[in-house]
Design an enzyme around this catalytic site. Structure first.
Site, PDB file in Angstrom:
ATOM      1  N   GLU A   1      13.304  41.113  13.979  1.00  0.00           N
ATOM      2  CA  GLU A   1      12.089  41.791  13.475  1.00  0.00           C
ATOM      3  C   GLU A   1      12.240  42.281  12.038  1.00  0.00           C
ATOM      4  O   GLU A   1      11.260  42.373  11.307  1.00  0.00           O
ATOM      5  CB  GLU A   1      11.708  42.959  14.395  1.00  0.00           C
ATOM      6  CG  GLU A   1      12.689  44.135  14.476  1.00  0.00           C
ATOM      7  CD  GLU A   1      13.741  44.000  15.569  1.00  0.00           C
ATOM      8  OE1 GLU A   1      14.034  42.852  15.980  1.00  0.00           O
ATOM      9  OE2 GLU A   1      14.288  45.033  15.994  1.00  0.00           O
TER      10      GLU A   1
ATOM     11  N   HIS B   1      18.462  41.720  15.520  1.00  0.00           N
ATOM     12  CA  HIS B   1      17.103  42.241  15.318  1.00  0.00           C
ATOM     13  C   HIS B   1      16.321  41.344  14.351  1.00  0.00           C
ATOM     14  O   HIS B   1      16.229  41.654  13.166  1.00  0.00           O
ATOM     15  CB  HIS B   1      17.171  43.664  14.760  1.00  0.00           C
ATOM     16  CG  HIS B   1      17.728  44.648  15.722  1.00  0.00           C
ATOM     17  ND1 HIS B   1      16.948  45.292  16.650  1.00  0.00           N
ATOM     18  CD2 HIS B   1      19.003  45.077  15.930  1.00  0.00           C
ATOM     19  CE1 HIS B   1      17.710  46.087  17.391  1.00  0.00           C
ATOM     20  NE2 HIS B   1      18.954  45.975  16.970  1.00  0.00           N
TER      21      HIS B   1
ATOM     22  N   CYS C   1      18.143  42.720  21.160  1.00  0.00           N
ATOM     23  CA  CYS C   1      19.332  43.576  21.258  1.00  0.00           C
ATOM     24  C   CYS C   1      19.499  44.112  22.685  1.00  0.00           C
ATOM     25  O   CYS C   1      19.966  43.389  23.545  1.00  0.00           O
ATOM     26  CB  CYS C   1      19.262  44.690  20.221  1.00  0.00           C
ATOM     27  SG  CYS C   1      20.889  45.293  19.788  1.00  0.00           S
TER      28      CYS C   1
HETATM   29  N1  GLN Z   1      22.660  49.996  23.242  1.00  0.00           N
HETATM   30  C1  GLN Z   1      23.012  48.672  22.950  1.00  0.00           C
HETATM   31  C2  GLN Z   1      24.290  48.565  22.148  1.00  0.00           C
HETATM   32  O1  GLN Z   1      24.718  49.511  21.567  1.00  0.00           O
HETATM   33  C3  GLN Z   1      21.889  47.955  22.228  1.00  0.00           C
HETATM   34  C4  GLN Z   1      21.647  48.477  20.859  1.00  0.00           C
HETATM   35  C5  GLN Z   1      20.295  48.112  20.308  1.00  0.00           C
HETATM   36  O2  GLN Z   1      19.407  47.724  21.050  1.00  0.00           O
HETATM   37  N2  GLN Z   1      20.105  48.269  19.016  1.00  0.00           N
HETATM   38  O3  GLN Z   1      24.891  47.527  22.085  1.00  0.00           O
END
Ligand code: GLN
Length: 543
Positions: free
Chosen positions: A519, A517, A388
């Site tokens: 994970e 994600h 992400c």
């Molecule tokens: N801050 C970034 C976004 O909002 C990544 C979010 C995250 O890592 N969950 O896109």
């Protein structure tokens, strides 16, 4: 089985005694005896969900397929019983009050007074019943957050008491408590647990089982004390000493015959016994000698003077699963990225690791430190997995240092910047302007199309996958051609080709960033393909 059976799991003495792992493990051992289970978490916070909570306060925000932003315990449940959690499995004080007040405004109480009791516990019970009706599981395990004796969870305890009153033979209570061994005394003390059991009594609830968490196993003397003073059968005081891996807990519960004792208390006969695979894994974990050294570079580690890895629990578990799959044990080092901002030379320490992970994150603090870490792993061919934010920051690093786009950044860092290679998603902009922050990110499961022959596609060995998301910003397509021309490969996109979901560098041994994600979908016996390939590459680097 005729009636659904309920197990309410509550905590005594202190937080972090392991109620979540205990609830998940009870689910696991009942599954192993041939029964179906559903697990629900009741969180006492007024927050509607965990999405607005800071990870250093509350641990990781776990995301479900349906987009629920939940307490990390739902992740533990998924990893143990291998079932998808939905928004129905997560109940907060906020949701309960919101619904009661909504109904009151709609005149659904038909002129009656709306009262804290019984209307709030009734709404809690209605929500539990939704899961019962929908899933029709043999057992419903309800974990009540917080610790017995605090003000915040009394209405959940009241709901549990009402449930017991209505279904006398179908409800059992499990108190997960802590027995300290103070170093200056050198003896295990049961008094705090006795108080916890009595405090539970004052809520009208008698514990049927007490899971005795401690540094060491429960001895006879303590077991008898617990029985006499907490009013439980001595055999129902369950010894639960600290373990090196949480995956040992179900195995230990079976050693303590907790499965049989629960079934006996309900008057049910076990159907089968199937813990072979799980036992084998628990055993294997202990025997592993060879290590893979992984650095996790992030920013959510500190709480006061303590370091907390709970913020990244699913990332850590996913890396463990992958490592075990390769017959090695992971050795994690947490790196607070702000250290690289204070002392840029320190980033060289990353060369000592076999692989580096940058997990998700938000905001501007510590970000330049992460970008310099990414530059170091890219130029020194250290395997990299970016999750992400880790993908977005890898894009920024590549744009700045390879594509030579000076000052490349993201809207989140600098909304005035000229080159926002990561920018806000169009629908997100309106939400932020309207201060609509709750549950408003791009959440939950979305499909991703993979590009043939790329590292990501080969890892998955599929052409299309579904992964869970939680973000507001995205890869800016205005820069796609330019970055691709400089060597960045876009290996995964949304089916309409609009959202860049995966990036990678073909010449690097393993440099993969994902907008999602992975994970959250890793399981102890089914490591996630991307984590698996990351660990494989890390082991190669080691050689
Ligand atoms: N801050 C970034 C976004 O909002 C990544 C979010 C995250 O890592 N969950 O896109």
């Amino acid at each position: 089985m005729n009636n659904t059976k309920y197990l309410f799991v509550v905590g005594g003495v202190m937080s972090s005694v392991g109620k979540g792992i205990a609830s998940a493990s009870i689910g696991k051992i009942l599954q192993s005896r041939g029964f179906s289970v559903s697990i629900i978490k009741c969180d006492m916070y007024v927050n509607i969900d965990a999405g607005t909570m800071r990870p250093t306060e509350h641990g990781e925000v776990f995301v479900g397929d349906d987009g629920i932003e939940a307490d990390q315990d739902l992740g533990t449940y998924e990893r143990f019983v291998d079932q998808i959690s939905t928004r129905n499995h997560y109940i907060t004080t906020g949701q309960v009050y919101q619904e009661v007040i909504r109904r009151e405004r709609n005149l659904e109480y038909k002129g009656e007074d709306v009262e804290v009791v019984p209307d709030i516990p009734n709404e809690i019970l209605r929500r539990i019943n939704l899961v019962v009706k929908k899933e029709k599981s043999d057992f419903v395990i309800v974990e009540i957050g917080g610790t017995v004796g605090e003000y915040q969870n009394v209405l959940f305890l009241e709901a549990a008491r009402m449930m017991k009153f209505k279904h006398k033979n179908d409800v059992l209570f499990v108190l997960v408590s802590y027995l300290p061994i103070p170093p200056m005394v050198g003896e295990m003390k049961s008094k705090p647990t006795q108080y916890a059991a009595r405090t539970l009594n004052s809520a009208g609830i008698q514990a049927d089982f007490i899971i005795c968490r401690s540094e060491r196993s429960l001895d006879h003397k303590r077991r008898d004390k617990i029985a006499t003073f907490c009013n439980v059968n001595a055999e129902n005081a369950i010894s639960a000493p600290d373990v090196s891996s949480v995956y040992d807990v179900p195995v230990n519960f079976i050693k303590e015959k907790l499965d049989e004792k629960i079934l006996k208390a309900f008057g049910i006969k076990p159907k089968s016994r199937d813990m072979k695979e799980w036992r084998a894994l628990a055993k294997k974990i202990k025997r592993l000698k060879r290590e893979v050294k992984i650095a996790v570079v992030g920013k959510y580690f500190g709480t006061g003077d303590f370091e907390l890895a709970d913020s990244y629990i699913s990332v850590i578990e996913a890396a463990k699963h992958a490592a075990w799959g390769q017959n090695v044990k992971p050795n994690f080092t947490w790196v607070d990225s702000e250290e690289y901002e204070k002392d840029p030379k320190k980033v060289k320490e990353l060369s000592a690791f076999d692989g580096v992970i940058v997990p998700g994150g938000f905001g501007t603090r510590g970000i330049e430190g992460i970008i310099s870490a990414i530059k170091h792993v890219r130029t020194n061919t250290i395997p990299y997995l970016g999750l992400c934010y880790g993908m977005q920051l890898a894009t920024i690093e590549f744009a700045r240092n390879v594509a030579k786009i000076k000052g490349a950044t993201s809207t989140e860092q600098n909304p005035e910047a000229k080159h926002q290679v990561i920018h806000i998603m169009p629908d997100q902009e309106k939400k932020l302007l309207a201060k609509d922050y709750g549950a408003s990110m791009r959440l939950g499961s979305w499909p991703c199309k993979l590009k043939k022959g790329t590292k990501a596609q080969k890892a998955y060995a599929k052409s299309r996958v579904d992964e869970r998301h939680r973000h507001r910003y995205e890869f800016n397509n205005a820069y796609r051609k330019r970055l691709e021309a400089s060597g960045l490969v876009v290996s995964g996109v949304s089916p309409d080709n609009h959202i860049v979901e995966i990036i990678e560098l073909p010449k690097h041994p393993f440099f993969v960033g994902v907008q999602f994600h992975p994970e959250f979908k890793s399981r102890p016996h089914k490591p996630h393909p991307l984590f698996k390939e990351f660990v494989r590459a890390s082991l190669k680097k080691r050689k």
